[in-house]
Design a protein around this motif. Structure first.
Motif, PDB file in Angstrom:
ATOM      1  N   VAL A  33       1.760  15.635  16.201  1.00 18.37           N
ATOM      2  CA  VAL A  33       1.435  16.485  17.349  1.00 18.37           C
ATOM      3  C   VAL A  33       1.654  17.954  16.989  1.00 18.37           C
ATOM      4  O   VAL A  33       0.808  18.812  17.260  1.00 18.37           O
ATOM      5  N   LEU A  34       2.793  18.244  16.369  1.00 17.38           N
ATOM      6  CA  LEU A  34       3.106  19.627  16.012  1.00 17.38           C
ATOM      7  C   LEU A  34       2.142  20.169  14.963  1.00 17.38           C
ATOM      8  O   LEU A  34       1.774  21.346  14.995  1.00 17.38           O
ATOM      9  N   SER A  35       1.739  19.330  14.021  1.00 16.12           N
ATOM     10  CA  SER A  35       0.784  19.770  13.001  1.00 16.12           C
ATOM     11  C   SER A  35      -0.540  20.169  13.649  1.00 16.12           C
ATOM     12  O   SER A  35      -1.128  21.203  13.304  1.00 16.12           O
ATOM     13  N   GLU A  36      -0.998  19.347  14.582  1.00 20.74           N
ATOM     14  CA  GLU A  36      -2.236  19.671  15.296  1.00 20.74           C
ATOM     15  C   GLU A  36      -2.063  20.956  16.108  1.00 20.74           C
ATOM     16  O   GLU A  36      -2.945  21.824  16.115  1.00 20.74           O
ATOM     17  N   PHE A  37      -0.910  21.092  16.744  1.00 24.86           N
ATOM     18  CA  PHE A  37      -0.604  22.272  17.551  1.00 24.86           C
ATOM     19  C   PHE A  37      -0.650  23.542  16.707  1.00 24.86           C
ATOM     20  O   PHE A  37      -1.308  24.526  17.051  1.00 24.86           O
ATOM     21  N   VAL A  38       0.033  23.527  15.572  1.00 20.86           N
ATOM     22  CA  VAL A  38       0.103  24.708  14.709  1.00 20.86           C
ATOM     23  C   VAL A  38      -1.265  25.027  14.112  1.00 20.86           C
ATOM     24  O   VAL A  38      -1.614  26.195  13.929  1.00 20.86           O
ATOM     25  N   THR A  39      -2.048  24.005  13.823  1.00 17.80           N
ATOM     26  CA  THR A  39      -3.409  24.238  13.321  1.00 17.80           C
ATOM     27  C   THR A  39      -4.214  25.075  14.306  1.00 17.80           C
ATOM     28  O   THR A  39      -4.898  26.027  13.923  1.00 17.80           O
ATOM     29  N   HIS A  40      -4.111  24.747  15.595  1.00 13.18           N
ATOM     30  CA  HIS A  40      -4.846  25.509  16.610  1.00 13.18           C
ATOM     31  C   HIS A  40      -4.283  26.920  16.764  1.00 13.18           C
ATOM     32  O   HIS A  40      -5.053  27.881  16.937  1.00 13.18           O
ATOM     33  N   LEU A  41      -2.959  27.065  16.693  1.00 10.23           N
ATOM     34  CA  LEU A  41      -2.361  28.401  16.752  1.00 10.23           C
ATOM     35  C   LEU A  41      -2.874  29.282  15.614  1.00 10.23           C
ATOM     36  O   LEU A  41      -3.245  30.442  15.815  1.00 10.23           O
ATOM     37  N   LYS A  42      -2.895  28.715  14.413  1.00 13.34           N
ATOM     38  CA  LYS A  42      -3.341  29.480  13.252  1.00 13.34           C
ATOM     39  C   LYS A  42      -4.834  29.795  13.338  1.00 13.34           C
ATOM     40  O   LYS A  42      -5.270  30.856  12.882  1.00 13.34           O
ATOM     41  N   THR A  43      -5.602  28.874  13.912  1.00 13.91           N
ATOM     42  CA  THR A  43      -7.037  29.125  14.076  1.00 13.91           C
ATOM     43  C   THR A  43      -7.268  30.359  14.943  1.00 13.91           C
ATOM     44  O   THR A  43      -8.069  31.239  14.599  1.00 13.91           O
ATOM     45  N   ILE A  44      -6.551  30.437  16.062  1.00 14.71           N
ATOM     46  CA  ILE A  44      -6.698  31.584  16.958  1.00 14.71           C
ATOM     47  C   ILE A  44      -6.288  32.871  16.247  1.00 14.71           C
ATOM     48  O   ILE A  44      -7.014  33.873  16.261  1.00 14.71           O
ATOM     49  N   SER A  45      -5.137  32.851  15.605  1.00 11.55           N
ATOM     50  CA  SER A  45      -4.626  34.038  14.924  1.00 11.55           C
ATOM     51  C   SER A  45      -5.563  34.503  13.813  1.00 11.55           C
ATOM     52  O   SER A  45      -5.900  35.678  13.708  1.00 11.55           O
ATOM     53  N   TRP A  46      -6.028  33.549  12.990  1.00 13.43           N
ATOM     54  CA  TRP A  46      -6.860  33.895  11.841  1.00 13.43           C
ATOM     55  C   TRP A  46      -8.240  34.367  12.269  1.00 13.43           C
ATOM     56  O   TRP A  46      -8.742  35.393  11.773  1.00 13.43           O
ATOM     57  N   GLN A  47      -8.868  33.665  13.217  1.00 16.79           N
ATOM     58  CA  GLN A  47     -10.208  34.065  13.654  1.00 16.79           C
ATOM     59  C   GLN A  47     -10.179  35.399  14.391  1.00 16.79           C
ATOM     60  O   GLN A  47     -11.097  36.221  14.233  1.00 16.79           O
ATOM     61  N   ASP A  48      -9.141  35.646  15.181  1.00 15.96           N
ATOM     62  CA  ASP A  48      -8.998  36.953  15.833  1.00 15.96           C
ATOM     63  C   ASP A  48      -8.848  38.061  14.794  1.00 15.96           C
ATOM     64  O   ASP A  48      -9.408  39.150  14.939  1.00 15.96           O
ATOM     65  N   SER A  49      -8.073  37.776  13.749  1.00 11.77           N
ATOM     66  CA  SER A  49      -7.888  38.765  12.680  1.00 11.77           C
ATOM     67  C   SER A  49      -9.206  39.063  11.979  1.00 11.77           C
ATOM     68  O   SER A  49      -9.531  40.219  11.695  1.00 11.77           O
ATOM     69  N   LEU A  50      -9.977  38.019  11.696  1.00  8.87           N
ATOM     70  CA  LEU A  50     -11.270  38.214  11.030  1.00  8.87           C
ATOM     71  C   LEU A  50     -12.218  39.028  11.906  1.00  8.87           C
ATOM     72  O   LEU A  50     -12.928  39.917  11.413  1.00  8.87           O
ATOM     73  N   LEU A  51     -12.227  38.725  13.197  1.00 12.33           N
ATOM     74  CA  LEU A  51     -13.088  39.485  14.102  1.00 12.33           C
ATOM     75  C   LEU A  51     -12.668  40.948  14.178  1.00 12.33           C
ATOM     76  O   LEU A  51     -13.519  41.850  14.220  1.00 12.33           O
TER      77      LEU A  51
END
Length: 855
Positions: A378-396
């Motif tokens: 559960v935590l692995s899936e959770f952190v994956t989504h957190l990192k997705t938001i952070s990384w994609q926002d940074s790229l944008l």
């Protein structure tokens, strides 16, 4: 020569005694002696060797309650198979050659134990039951011994009901002291396997007065102490740990008993706390405990956690990990840290890192391994989504910056990630890096976007990840990843070893290395979303991640406040998200009990904006799910009949039934009905119509199995078209004597779909009522939408329609003064047009080929 009778008679008597059928006292003495020292003795030796091997293979985990008996391992059992076969062979000799000896039943018990240790459950059970037969075994105590081993066999084979049936029988029997002790220990082991600690401790407490030195009472006292400590009876645990030490057990048991004594000592005053800490320091200073320092620090962490000193507990657990050479202790420390960050501090990103390490270190045999593994996932899936938001926002964010500014950021990030040269001692310490050095201190408040702190800058973190992969390559998560060949950069690992003389070596010039900052810059540049399509894809990933985070917070972490933040952030950033109905419904459920007014606001929005959604229908009609289930059953019955027609090739009858099913309420089974109707379209209509219906299915039911299958069909259909086009070459068909469509094409932003349908329907009724024409909308691509009139039966009808439409356009309300292109097109050419999306190309074809007839 005369042979004296005095010499001959003893020989005859001895020969007679050898007979297995004889039952004289001489025969019994002979068979008892030879059975014991020939067959039974050697069988016992082999079984003892097996038991010693099992004991040596067993490794005690002092972080858990020690097992009363070593656990059997089917893989390891193969290593002592030879001894098992020899034991059975020798015991069988005693049984077969000396059937009247008193060692036959004992030999059978050895055979049963050999079968037990070799996982031959059926034969082991049959052997022990055979020994329990009064007609076979006269000695009641031997029968009781066989039943005690039968309990062990049932326990190992998980036949728990049978094991308890033997308990009930033996409790009524007059057991001798040894059998009673063994019976109580077997009962305790059974309850330990079943994780019933209360009954386990009762059985062990009854067995304590019967223990002898041969039973290693110190270890059993230690286990009792562990059970009492787990159950929360710390005073009783303290007494048994002290009793354990008094028996002078082996050093490891003695050490852990002293360690746990400090843990369970009654702490009621500050002075007692200080004394406990002093005991821990004393254990750390003792040179004999050097190899146990990790465990001592771990127990200090447990002690400080009990005192609610969270910071000190975290420090001690991390110290245990740094000093540790015991994977099991490491695993327990990782797990404790994960639990602290999860349950107490609510820092889920840190908790995920520690749970990852814990799962790779703890034993998969522990009873709670499944729940630990589940939380880690559960935590692995959770952190994956957190990192997705952070990384994609940074790229944008970076995609909107000047390239020189991006280059400067990359250079700064690369400088930050360069390793600092230190002495040997610091290098050794770095080999066991604390996870907390690699993660942000407070993820819930959100990492700062600017500032000097490296981990507060998502862009810098992303660049650091790129630089890490550049230097180390993509490596799996594991301990000591920096050792051996991994310390060599990827670009150098494949370089061949140069052999030969110095002159040859000098001829080989090393390749010039690219500037690391420039390398990282180029790698980042490839990921930046510069085009609208790329930005749309990044935003889509962020949208899905916010929705997934909300669900994880609400359903799996039970963090309602964070779920509210995630869902509201989703609706704020993506007001037209496909997940809006479900997000509104979840917000309604979260607020229903705590803030009814706010809950009603979400419910009203859901019903007003999405009245046909399942979530709105549930709010309006609480029995909707039950009624929907009944409707689904009706749909399934109709679908079954329609499918039979489909298989028989009766497509019209099948379509009629499917339309009946679709006229019912929308249910979870509806996508399956739509899919079958689409497959019929593929067999009866043009390829473009088939592809359009597949697209509509995917759009209408995006998260279903049917949509996934439709994507596969659509992809295969387009691939088939592409291959045909490559084989034939793309060109429009000049065969015009066939049915036509009348088309108007307009930009989607005009939003005149409804007006166009209304205007053309009225136009058809007024001027071409006899042709029974149909009007529909179709999306051409992201930029254009088209409205089509079908079916104009021949070219003359098509040209007349086109001419009349052009003449009467100014009288058509909703279309006059609008920008669009209009033309007529054959069915065959429409398939090509819709597939290629070439509007300009077809308009040229239309002007050229219909030019003389154009008005």
């Amino acid at each position: 020569m005369k042979i004296r009778l005095s010499y001959f008679l003893p020989a005859l008597l001895l020969l007679a005694a050898c007979s297995s059928e004889s039952n004289t006292w001489i025969s019994r003495a002979f068979h008892n002696t030879t059975a014991h020292y020939n067959g039974y003795y050697y069988a016992l030796e082999e079984v003892t060797k097996v038991e010693q091997a099992i004991q040596r293979n067993h490794r005690d985990d002092y972080n858990q309650i020690l097992w009363l008996f070593p656990r059997l391992d089917s893989t390891f059992a193969k290593s002592y198979d030879k001894s098992i076969q020899e034991a059975v062979k020798m015991a069988s000799i005693a049984i077969q050659r000396h059937p009247n000896s008193k060692w036959v039943d004992d030999a059978y018990i050895l055979v049963g134990k050999a079968r037990l240790y070799s996982f031959d459950w059926g034969n082991a059970i049959q052997t022990f039951k055979y020994v329990n037969n009064p007609k076979v075994t006269k000695d009641i105590h031997t029968r009781h011994r066989a039943l005690i081993y039968l309990i062990r066999t049932f326990t190992e084979h998980k036949e728990y009901n049978n094991a308890e049936a033997v308990f009930d029988y033996l409790q009524k029997e007059p057991l001798n002291r040894v059998n009673k002790k063994n019976f109580l220990l077997e009962k305790a082991y059974y309850y330990q396997v079943r994780n019933d600690l209360d009954k386990m401790i009762r059985s062990l407490s009854e067995a304590v007065p019967l223990l002898t030195k041969k039973d290693k009472p110190g270890r059993i006292y230690f286990i009792i102490g562990q059970v009492y400590q787990t159950l929360g009876f710390e005073a009783e645990a303290y007494n048994y740990y002290r009793e354990c030490i008094s028996t002078n057990p082996e050093y490891e048991v003695d050490f852990y008993a002293r360690l746990y004594m400090a843990q369970v000592a009654e702490i009621s005053k500050a002075r007692n706390v200080a004394n406990a800490r002093k005991s821990f320091r004393k254990l750390l200073k003792d040179s004999k405990n050097k190899e146990f320092r990790d465990k001592i620090y771990y127990e200090i962490g447990v002690f400080e956690e009990k005192q609610n000193n969270i910071t000190e507990a975290i420090t001690s657990y991390n110290q245990a990990i740094r000093l540790g050479n015991n994977k099991l202790v490491d695993g327990e420390a990782y797990l404790r840290l994960g639990e602290l960050y999860y349950d107490t501090l609510k820092k889920y990103e840190l908790a995920q890192a520690y749970y990852d390490s814990a799962v790779s270190s703890i034993s998969a045999q522990r009873p709670d391994y499944g729940s630990i593994k589940q939380r880690q996932e559960v935590l692995s899936e959770f952190v994956t989504h957190l990192k997705t938001i952070s990384w994609q926002d940074s790229l944008l964010l970076l995609s909107g910056m000047d390239t020189s500014a991006i280059r400067l950021l990359v250079k700064q990030a690369v400088e930050i990630t360069k390793p600092v040269e230190t002495g040997k001692s610091k290098k050794r310490k770095r080999e066991r890096t604390d996870i907390t050095q690699n993660l942000p201190a407070n993820e819930n408040s959100g990492p700062p976007q600017t500032g000097d702190w490296y981990f507060g800058n998502p862009s810098a973190v992303g660049l650091g990840q790129i630089e890490f992969v550049r230097i180390w390559g993509k490596i799996p998560l594991e301990d000591n990843w920096r050792r051996s060949e991994r310390a060599i950069p990827p670009s150098e690992r494949l370089n061949p070893v140069v052999t030969g003389n110095v002159a040859d070596t000098e001829k080989i010039k090393p390749e010039s290395k690219q500037n690391p900052a420039e390398e990282a810059y180029q790698a980042l540049l490839k990921q930046l979303p510069f085009t609208n399509e790329q930005k749309k894809e990044s935003l889509s990933k962020i949208e899905e991640a916010y929705f997934a985070l909300g669900n994880i917070y609400y359903f799996r972490l039970n963090e309602k406040n964070n779920a509210i933040v995630s869902f509201e952030k989703l609706l704020e950033r993506f007001p037209q998200t496909l997940h809006k109905p479900e997000a509104l419904y979840q917000l309604y459920l979260i607020h229903k009990d705590t803030d009814p007014k706010r809950a009603e606001t979400f419910a009203s929005s859901l019903i007003a904006e999405y009245p046909e959604s399942a979530f709105a229908r549930i709010l309006v009609n609480p029995d909707y799910l039950l009624e929907s289930s009944l409707t689904a059953d009706k749909q399934k019955a109709i679908y079954k009949e329609a499918y039979e027609h489909f298989l028989a090739g009766n497509y019209a009858a099948s379509t009629e039934l499917l339309n009946q099913a679709l006229n019912l309420e929308t249910t979870p089974f509806t996508p399956q009905v739509v899919l079958l109707r689409t497959l019929i379209t593929g067999k009866t209509e043009s390829l473009s119509v088939y592809q359009f219906q597949l697209e509509e299915l995917i759009k209408g039911y995006p998260d279903t199995e049917q949509a996934a299958y439709a994507k596969t069909l659509l992809s295969a259909s387009r691939e088939f078209q592409t291959k045909n086009e490559k084989a034939k070459g793309i060109e429009y068909n000049r065969s015009f004597e066939q049915p036509h469509y009348f088309i108007i094409v307009f930009t989607t932003t005009e939003k005149i779909e409804a007006a166009a349908v209304e205007a053309l329907s009225a136009f058809n009724a007024l001027y071409f009522n006899d042709l029974n024409l149909k009007v529909s909308n179709l999306i051409l691509n992201e930029e254009y939408t088209l409205t089509m009139v079908s079916d104009l039966p021949r070219i003359s009808s098509a040209l007349e329609y086109y001419k009349t439409f052009t003449e009467k356009l100014q009288s058509l309300t909703g279309l006059k003064n609008r920008k669009f292109n209009s033309f007529v097109i054959t069915k065959d050419n429409f398939n090509i047009f819709y597939r290629t999306k070439g509007l300009d190309e077809y308009l040229r074809f239309f002007e050229k080929n219909y030019r003389t007839e154009n008005p």
